[in-house]
Scaffold this motif. Structure first.
Motif, PDB file in Angstrom:
ATOM      1  N   GLY A   1       0.797  -1.225   0.000  1.00  0.00           N
ATOM      2  CA  GLY A   1       0.000   0.000   0.000  1.00  0.00           C
ATOM      3  C   GLY A   1       0.827   1.271   0.000  1.00  0.00           C
ATOM      4  N   TRP A   2       2.090   1.160   0.440  1.00  0.00           N
ATOM      5  CA  TRP A   2       2.952   2.332   0.509  1.00  0.00           C
ATOM      6  C   TRP A   2       3.746   2.543  -0.770  1.00  0.00           C
ATOM      7  CZ3 TRP A   2       2.373   5.272   4.840  1.00  0.00           C
ATOM      8  CH2 TRP A   2       1.718   4.668   5.914  1.00  0.00           C
ATOM      9  N   ALA A   3       3.806   1.538  -1.618  1.00  0.00           N
ATOM     10  CA  ALA A   3       4.595   1.625  -2.845  1.00  0.00           C
ATOM     11  C   ALA A   3       3.939   2.597  -3.822  1.00  0.00           C
ATOM     12  CB  ALA A   3       4.728   0.245  -3.485  1.00  0.00           C
ATOM     13  N   ARG A   4       4.715   3.536  -4.329  1.00  0.00           N
ATOM     14  CA  ARG A   4       4.180   4.542  -5.248  1.00  0.00           C
ATOM     15  C   ARG A   4       4.644   4.320  -6.683  1.00  0.00           C
ATOM     16  NH1 ARG A   4       0.128   5.956  -2.695  1.00  0.00           N
ATOM     17  NH2 ARG A   4      -0.128   7.607  -4.264  1.00  0.00           N
ATOM     18  N   ASP A   5       5.613   3.465  -6.881  1.00  0.00           N
ATOM     19  CA  ASP A   5       6.136   3.191  -8.218  1.00  0.00           C
ATOM     20  C   ASP A   5       5.668   1.819  -8.677  1.00  0.00           C
ATOM     21  OD1 ASP A   5       7.576   5.609  -8.311  1.00  0.00           O
ATOM     22  OD2 ASP A   5       9.214   4.705  -7.155  1.00  0.00           O
ATOM     23  N   VAL A   6       5.297   1.715  -9.946  1.00  0.00           N
ATOM     24  CA  VAL A   6       4.805   0.451 -10.494  1.00  0.00           C
ATOM     25  C   VAL A   6       5.819  -0.690 -10.346  1.00  0.00           C
ATOM     26  CG1 VAL A   6       4.090  -0.721 -12.619  1.00  0.00           C
ATOM     27  CG2 VAL A   6       3.153   1.527 -12.060  1.00  0.00           C
ATOM     28  N   PRO A   7       7.122  -0.474 -10.621  1.00  0.00           N
ATOM     29  CA  PRO A   7       8.073  -1.581 -10.441  1.00  0.00           C
ATOM     30  C   PRO A   7       8.120  -2.096  -9.007  1.00  0.00           C
ATOM     31  CG  PRO A   7       9.054   0.148 -11.787  1.00  0.00           C
ATOM     32  CD  PRO A   7       7.781   0.702 -11.242  1.00  0.00           C
ATOM     33  N   VAL A   8       7.961  -1.213  -8.039  1.00  0.00           N
ATOM     34  CA  VAL A   8       7.981  -1.648  -6.642  1.00  0.00           C
ATOM     35  C   VAL A   8       6.733  -2.475  -6.320  1.00  0.00           C
ATOM     36  CG1 VAL A   8       8.046  -0.886  -4.237  1.00  0.00           C
ATOM     37  CG2 VAL A   8       9.373   0.342  -5.966  1.00  0.00           C
ATOM     38  N   VAL A   9       5.580  -2.033  -6.815  1.00  0.00           N
ATOM     39  CA  VAL A   9       4.349  -2.809  -6.619  1.00  0.00           C
ATOM     40  C   VAL A   9       4.510  -4.198  -7.231  1.00  0.00           C
ATOM     41  CG1 VAL A   9       1.875  -2.949  -7.141  1.00  0.00           C
ATOM     42  CG2 VAL A   9       2.902  -0.744  -6.555  1.00  0.00           C
ATOM     43  N   ALA A  10       5.078  -4.258  -8.431  1.00  0.00           N
ATOM     44  CA  ALA A  10       5.273  -5.547  -9.098  1.00  0.00           C
ATOM     45  C   ALA A  10       6.223  -6.434  -8.314  1.00  0.00           C
ATOM     46  CB  ALA A  10       5.798  -5.316 -10.515  1.00  0.00           C
ATOM     47  N   ALA A  11       7.320  -5.864  -7.794  1.00  0.00           N
ATOM     48  CA  ALA A  11       8.299  -6.646  -7.045  1.00  0.00           C
ATOM     49  C   ALA A  11       7.703  -7.200  -5.755  1.00  0.00           C
ATOM     50  CB  ALA A  11       9.532  -5.795  -6.736  1.00  0.00           C
ATOM     51  N   LEU A  12       6.939  -6.372  -5.042  1.00  0.00           N
ATOM     52  CA  LEU A  12       6.313  -6.835  -3.808  1.00  0.00           C
ATOM     53  C   LEU A  12       5.242  -7.884  -4.084  1.00  0.00           C
ATOM     54  CD1 LEU A  12       6.014  -3.436  -1.890  1.00  0.00           C
ATOM     55  CD2 LEU A  12       7.573  -5.330  -1.378  1.00  0.00           C
TER      56      LEU A  12
END
Length: 428
Positions: free
Chosen positions: A329-340
């Protein structure tokens, strides 16, 4: 494939004697086993199409209502139908021809999902989703219980973890392509068209299953699987789970884990579209990249379980799931959302493969359907409520604090496992 000529006594943990009596299927490499190969292809194709619905149905609701709570409600209704079906699924699976059951389930789902794109030609009808999805989830639960019961007969006990890992890995590989294509189809032709692809995939899966030769139930199977009544059958499965210390602990902890995580997919889609302002194609891409984690976890699980043992592998996987969920929920970048997402799916896949393989290994053949049914009924009993609560809270409070709270609770569940027999569950 040779048939087993004797049955074990119905005691927890009694898998060794049966493994010794299994025929050549348990010793041949998986790639040389014809029936497992066809079954493998069928399931991969089915998951490829099913991943379209995983993306398309929430997009249909979000596009028509703009509400993550309505997305969560649909997930909850579907989950509730699966829980109700799980109560009876094991008894049904242990009573009928499993090959015909699997084919029938695929054909029914093909027809039900096929209705959605036809109706959507005349305009959105959200009510239809609340009819079709619960029915498909109920039929899917029957299929899932049957699916678990036939794998051991196809490959033997010794190769169960490997076979489950292979099935999950290739299903996840299909899950990479599926969401990516679903996002593109949804962007070009609308989410309803993506549901139509899912319907077609079930037809292909049914065709493949027609050519698979499953192990025939022996006379001994029929005697030990006497008809006792549906509720008594469920109690039989619950009694077996309660009598096995590790399965008892797993069932209790997964009850909480499922409550916390069933709504995760809706949360990720809402976060990407509402919070970050991305389109359907981005949603599909992120889900596809996340599925790469499932592939990694499925390929590693057998090796990790052999090296570390069941307990550390399962507990560590759940802990990492919680950490990944907390950060989503804290991730603001798409690559970070994908990695998590990939980290969560990798570890959820490893934990799921471990628990399913253990259950298959220690459960007598004539009880496998009922034990699987009882396990899933108890595991998912509160999950639909959890999905509704999670998405409602996200709409009211935002995705970040809700994801943090749910992720932290998952870590607590992993820590709790260290106080149960799961911690001491040995290697193998």
């Amino acid at each position: 494939m040779t048939h087993e000529t004797a049955r074990r006594e119905d005691e927890p943990g009694g898998g060794t004697a049966e493994a010794a009596r299994e025929g050549p299927a348990g010793t041949r490499p998986l790639w040389r086993q014809r029936d497992f190969g066809i079954f493998w292809v069928a399931q991969t194709l089915s998951v490829l199409g099913d991943s379209f619905a995983l993306i398309a149905l929430p997009l249909l609701v979000l596009g028509a209502t703009g509400s993550v709570a309505r997305m969560g409600l649909l997930t909850a209704v579907g989950g509730a139908a699966a829980v109700v079906a799980a109560v009876f699924a094991g008894a049904v699976v242990d009573r009928v021809d499993r090959r015909r059951l699997l084919i029938g389930c695929d054909l029914v789902r093909m027809g039900l999902y096929g209705v959605i794109p036809l109706v959507w030609l005349f305009g959105p009808q959200i009510w239809l989703l609340y009819v079709v999805l619960p029915l498909c989830e109920a039929v899917g639960m029957l299929f899932a219980v049957g699916y678990v019961t036939v794998v051991r007969g196809l490959v033997g006990t010794e190769r169960l973890t490997e076979a489950n890992g292979r099935l999950n890995a290739t299903a996840a590989a299909a899950g990479v392509l599926g969401p990516l294509c679903a996002g593109l189809v949804a962007a070009w032709s609308g989410p309803a068209a993506a549901v139509g692809v899912d319907a077609a995939s079930f037809g292909v899966s049914a065709t493949c299953l027609f050519f698979v030769r499953f192990r025939t139930r022996t006379a001994a199977d029929e005697r030990t699987g006497e008809r006792q009544g549906l509720w008594r059958d469920l109690r039989t499965g619950v009694a077996f789970l309660y009598g096995h210390p590790v399965l008892r602990s797993l069932t209790a902890l997964l009850f909480g884990f499922s409550f916390l995580t069933l709504g995760l997919n809706d949360l990720v889609i809402y976060h990407l579209k509402h919070d970050l302002g991305h389109d359907d194609g981005t949603v599909g891409t992120v889900m596809a990249l996340g599925a790469l984690g499932t592939i990694t976890g499925a390929l590693l699980v057998a090796r990790l379980r052999r090296r570390l043992g069941f307990g550390p592998t399962w507990t560590g996987s759940v802990a990492v799931c919680g950490l990944a969920f907390a950060g989503l929920g804290w991730a603001r970048d798409v690559p970070v959302v994908a990695a998590l997402s990939a980290a969560f799916l990798a570890c959820a896949g490893m934990a799921g493969t471990c628990s399913m393989s253990l259950r298959q290994e220690v459960t007598p053949e004539h009880l496998l359907g009922r034990v699987t049914s009882a396990f899933w009924t108890l595991q998912y009993a509160a999950a639909p409520i959890g999905a509704a609560v999670l998405t409602w809270a996200a709409e009211e409070q935002g995705t970040a604090p809700v994801a943090l709270a749910a992720g932290a609770a998952c870590v607590v569940l992993a820590a709790t496992a260290l106080l149960t027999p799961i911690r001491w569950s040995g290697r193998g």
